[in-house]
Write a protein that holds these residues in place. Structure first.
Motif, PDB file in Angstrom:
ATOM      1  N   ALA A  10      29.843  30.282  42.612  1.00 28.74           N
ATOM      2  CA  ALA A  10      28.654  30.460  41.777  1.00 28.74           C
ATOM      3  C   ALA A  10      28.296  31.939  41.639  1.00 28.74           C
ATOM      4  N   LEU A  11      28.345  32.678  42.751  1.00 31.68           N
ATOM      5  CA  LEU A  11      28.042  34.103  42.698  1.00 31.68           C
ATOM      6  C   LEU A  11      29.072  34.862  41.855  1.00 31.68           C
ATOM      7  N   TYR A  12      30.312  34.424  41.904  1.00 36.40           N
ATOM      8  CA  TYR A  12      31.367  35.070  41.120  1.00 36.40           C
ATOM      9  C   TYR A  12      31.094  34.910  39.625  1.00 36.40           C
ATOM     10  N   VAL A  13      30.712  33.715  39.225  1.00 39.04           N
ATOM     11  CA  VAL A  13      30.377  33.487  37.815  1.00 39.04           C
ATOM     12  C   VAL A  13      29.180  34.349  37.421  1.00 39.04           C
ATOM     13  N   ILE A  14      28.188  34.402  38.297  1.00 42.18           N
ATOM     14  CA  ILE A  14      26.995  35.203  38.009  1.00 42.18           C
ATOM     15  C   ILE A  14      27.353  36.673  37.854  1.00 42.18           C
ATOM     16  N   VAL A  15      28.152  37.207  38.788  1.00 40.12           N
ATOM     17  CA  VAL A  15      28.475  38.634  38.727  1.00 40.12           C
ATOM     18  C   VAL A  15      29.361  38.948  37.522  1.00 40.12           C
ATOM     19  N   LEU A  16      30.256  38.040  37.167  1.00 36.12           N
ATOM     20  CA  LEU A  16      31.085  38.284  35.976  1.00 36.12           C
ATOM     21  C   LEU A  16      30.218  38.339  34.719  1.00 36.12           C
ATOM     22  N   LEU A  17      29.264  37.426  34.616  1.00 37.69           N
ATOM     23  CA  LEU A  17      28.380  37.422  33.442  1.00 37.69           C
ATOM     24  C   LEU A  17      27.460  38.644  33.433  1.00 37.69           C
ATOM     25  N   ARG A  18      26.891  38.962  34.599  1.00 37.92           N
ATOM     26  CA  ARG A  18      25.967  40.087  34.663  1.00 37.92           C
ATOM     27  C   ARG A  18      26.677  41.414  34.416  1.00 37.92           C
ATOM     28  N   ALA A  19      27.760  41.666  35.125  1.00 38.01           N
ATOM     29  CA  ALA A  19      28.464  42.939  34.985  1.00 38.01           C
ATOM     30  C   ALA A  19      29.146  43.033  33.617  1.00 38.01           C
ATOM     31  N   GLY A  20      29.735  41.933  33.162  1.00 37.26           N
ATOM     32  CA  GLY A  20      30.345  41.931  31.836  1.00 37.26           C
ATOM     33  C   GLY A  20      29.308  42.154  30.747  1.00 37.26           C
ATOM     34  N   GLY A  21      28.141  41.570  30.911  1.00 32.94           N
ATOM     35  CA  GLY A  21      27.053  41.792  29.957  1.00 32.94           C
ATOM     36  C   GLY A  21      26.579  43.229  29.964  1.00 32.94           C
ATOM     37  N   THR A  22      26.499  43.824  31.144  1.00 34.24           N
ATOM     38  CA  THR A  22      26.103  45.231  31.246  1.00 34.24           C
ATOM     39  C   THR A  22      27.134  46.128  30.574  1.00 34.24           C
ATOM     40  N   PHE A  23      28.412  45.812  30.768  1.00 32.46           N
ATOM     41  CA  PHE A  23      29.491  46.549  30.097  1.00 32.46           C
ATOM     42  C   PHE A  23      29.337  46.440  28.585  1.00 32.46           C
ATOM     43  N   ALA A  24      29.073  45.221  28.090  1.00 31.39           N
ATOM     44  CA  ALA A  24      28.927  45.007  26.649  1.00 31.39           C
ATOM     45  C   ALA A  24      27.726  45.766  26.093  1.00 31.39           C
ATOM     46  N   VAL A  25      26.611  45.755  26.816  1.00 36.03           N
ATOM     47  CA  VAL A  25      25.432  46.508  26.371  1.00 36.03           C
ATOM     48  C   VAL A  25      25.752  47.999  26.346  1.00 36.03           C
ATOM     49  N   GLY A  26      26.470  48.483  27.357  1.00 32.24           N
ATOM     50  CA  GLY A  26      26.882  49.885  27.375  1.00 32.24           C
ATOM     51  C   GLY A  26      27.789  50.217  26.206  1.00 32.24           C
ATOM     52  N   TRP A  27      28.711  49.304  25.894  1.00 32.41           N
ATOM     53  CA  TRP A  27      29.627  49.505  24.765  1.00 32.41           C
ATOM     54  C   TRP A  27      28.827  49.626  23.462  1.00 32.41           C
ATOM     55  N   LEU A  28      27.849  48.726  23.284  1.00 31.96           N
ATOM     56  CA  LEU A  28      27.021  48.759  22.073  1.00 31.96           C
ATOM     57  C   LEU A  28      26.151  50.007  22.030  1.00 31.96           C
ATOM     58  N   LEU A  78      28.165  52.609  32.231  1.00 36.47           N
ATOM     59  CA  LEU A  78      28.897  53.831  31.882  1.00 36.47           C
ATOM     60  C   LEU A  78      30.303  53.504  31.414  1.00 36.47           C
ATOM     61  N   ALA A  79      30.955  52.553  32.080  1.00 35.42           N
ATOM     62  CA  ALA A  79      32.298  52.150  31.651  1.00 35.42           C
ATOM     63  C   ALA A  79      32.258  51.615  30.224  1.00 35.42           C
ATOM     64  N   GLY A  80      31.226  50.865  29.886  1.00 34.82           N
ATOM     65  CA  GLY A  80      31.096  50.354  28.525  1.00 34.82           C
ATOM     66  C   GLY A  80      30.776  51.443  27.525  1.00 34.82           C
ATOM     67  N   SER A  81      29.810  52.292  27.855  1.00 35.14           N
ATOM     68  CA  SER A  81      29.406  53.326  26.902  1.00 35.14           C
ATOM     69  C   SER A  81      30.496  54.363  26.691  1.00 35.14           C
TER      70      SER A  81
END
Length: 167
Positions: A10-28, A78-81
């Protein structure tokens, strides 16, 4: 062991969504900055060199950031941006996220089981342990706020003195 596996999953799914979402926001955000008035500064040689370095060598930083407190969000953003390529980012996300989930699952379940046993067998000690944890957390927050206020106060107090010296 089933509890640890379920919690870690459950924590793995949460961290993938949270960190992946942060990456996507940084990319945008990075894409938006490249189209804004900042585009001149972002296209400087120094910035482009830093961007290439992050794109090439940033994956280990992203993976290790999951073992820190408070740096993960900044590293993923930062990785996303800085447009880290997905073939470099995703393995770092998967490895770092797995480490984070396992650490939090095992340590979290361990702490909860100790507290549950303490409450069941010696309720007074359990209440005292929770109270001590809460007091320690409140003390840490209070200490940091006072230290920040002192730093801000000394910075604002030195500003008029510096301005007076310049005149």
């Amino acid at each position: 062991m089933d509890k640890v596996a379920l919690t870690a999953g459950a924590l793995y799914v949460i961290v993938l969504l949270r960190a992946g979402g942060t990456f996507a926001v940084g990319w945008l955000a990075g894409a938006g900055a490249r189209r804004s008035r900042l585009s001149g500064r972002i296209s400087s040689a120094r910035f482009l060199r830093a961007e290439r370095a992050i794109q090439r060598w940033g994956a280990p930083v992203v993976a290790v950031s999951f073992l820190t407190v408070g740096f993960q969000t900044a590293a993923n953003f930062l990785a996303g941006s800085m447009r880290m390529p997905l073939p470099r980012y995703l393995p770092a996300l998967f490895v770092g996220g797995a480490a984070w989930a396992l650490i939090y699952a095992t340590a979290g379940i361990g702490v909860l089981e100790v507290l549950a046993r303490l409450f069941a067998e010696r309720t007074a000690f359990g209440v005292a342990a929770v109270a001590a944890l809460l007091l320690a957390a409140c003390g840490a927050v209070l200490y940091r706020r006072r230290r920040a206020a002192r730093s801000a106060g000394s910075a604002s107090a030195s500003a008029p003195a510096a301005a007076a010296e310049e005149s």
